[in-house]
Design an enzyme around this catalytic site. Structure first.
Site, short mmCIF file in Angstrom:
data_model
loop_
_atom_site.label_atom_id
_atom_site.label_comp_id
_atom_site.label_asym_id
_atom_site.label_seq_id
_atom_site.Cartn_x
_atom_site.Cartn_y
_atom_site.Cartn_z
N THR A 29 0.98 -4.78 -1.39
CA THR A 29 1.15 -4.87 -2.84
C THR A 29 2.59 -5.25 -3.16
OG1 THR A 29 1.70 -2.52 -3.04
CG2 THR A 29 -0.63 -3.14 -3.32
N GLU A 81 2.05 -2.82 -9.17
CA GLU A 81 1.91 -3.41 -7.84
C GLU A 81 0.78 -4.42 -7.84
OE1 GLU A 81 1.84 -0.59 -4.67
OE2 GLU A 81 2.90 0.95 -5.82
N PHE A 111 -8.65 10.21 -4.15
CA PHE A 111 -9.61 9.99 -3.07
C PHE A 111 -9.46 11.06 -2.01
CE2 PHE A 111 -9.04 5.92 -5.13
CZ PHE A 111 -10.35 5.51 -5.30
#
Ligand code: ADP
Ligand code: MG
Length: 157
Positions: A29, A81, A111
């Protein structure tokens, strides 16, 4: 919500990120400097977006972009990003990245595992690719913004 800020045009230098290994995950990124990030509307929702990106005077490619705090890595800073959906021969730190954000995918999420994070990003990339082929988004690939001299930034559709 996010939509009223879109399309959002932005140009700035690519700087070193937080070294958290996006590239090792196969999803590098390109980070904008704090200065560029501060120029974003303060009320633009954090989350995952998509649009078009171009490095220097290069070709315009599809991209996915994250705005905000990264919950998985518990960032202490806001970040913008851009993952460009293209394979580059070399890194491009220090170059000027031009982007237009055309759509919003989802808010940020936590996550449970790295695998879950990676598969969510893969889904985001597939969603971005599909959406960007629609005429409404495709037309911005040809926007004069990508061909104007550096510095000229117009955030009006
Ligand atoms: P950092 O933490 O410094 O941002 P990353 O692992 O996120 O490191 O890698 C980002 C760098 O990788 C970018 O600044 C750019 O120079 C390079 N890069 C190579 N290919 C891509 C790509 N397809 N999209 C974004 N950045 C890329
Ligand atoms: Mg990065």
């Amino acid at each position: 919500g996010a939509m009223r800020h879109l399309p959002y045009f932005c140009r700035g230098e690519v700087v070193k990120g937080f070294g958290r290994g996006s590239k090792e995950l196969g999803i590098p990124t390109a980070n904008f400097s704090e200065q560029v990030v501060e120029g974003f509307p303060s009320d633009i929702p954090t989350g995952i977006y998509y649009g078009w990106a171009c490095v220097g005077n290069g070709d315009v490619h599809k991209m996915v972009l994250s705005i905000g705090w990264n919950p998985f890595y518990k960032n202490i800073k806001k970040s913008v990003e851009t993952h460009i959906i293209h394979t580059f021969k070399e890194d491009f730190y220090g170059e000027i990245l031009s982007i237009v954000i055309t759509g919003y995918i989802r808010p940020e999420k936590n996550f449970d595992s790295l695998d879950a994070l990676i598969s969510a990003i893969q889904e985001d990339i597939e969603e971005a690719k599909r959406q960007l082929d629609l005429p409404e988004h495709l037309k911005l690939k040809e926007d004069n913004f990508f061909h104007l001299p550096e510095g000229k930034i117009v955030n009006n559709p």
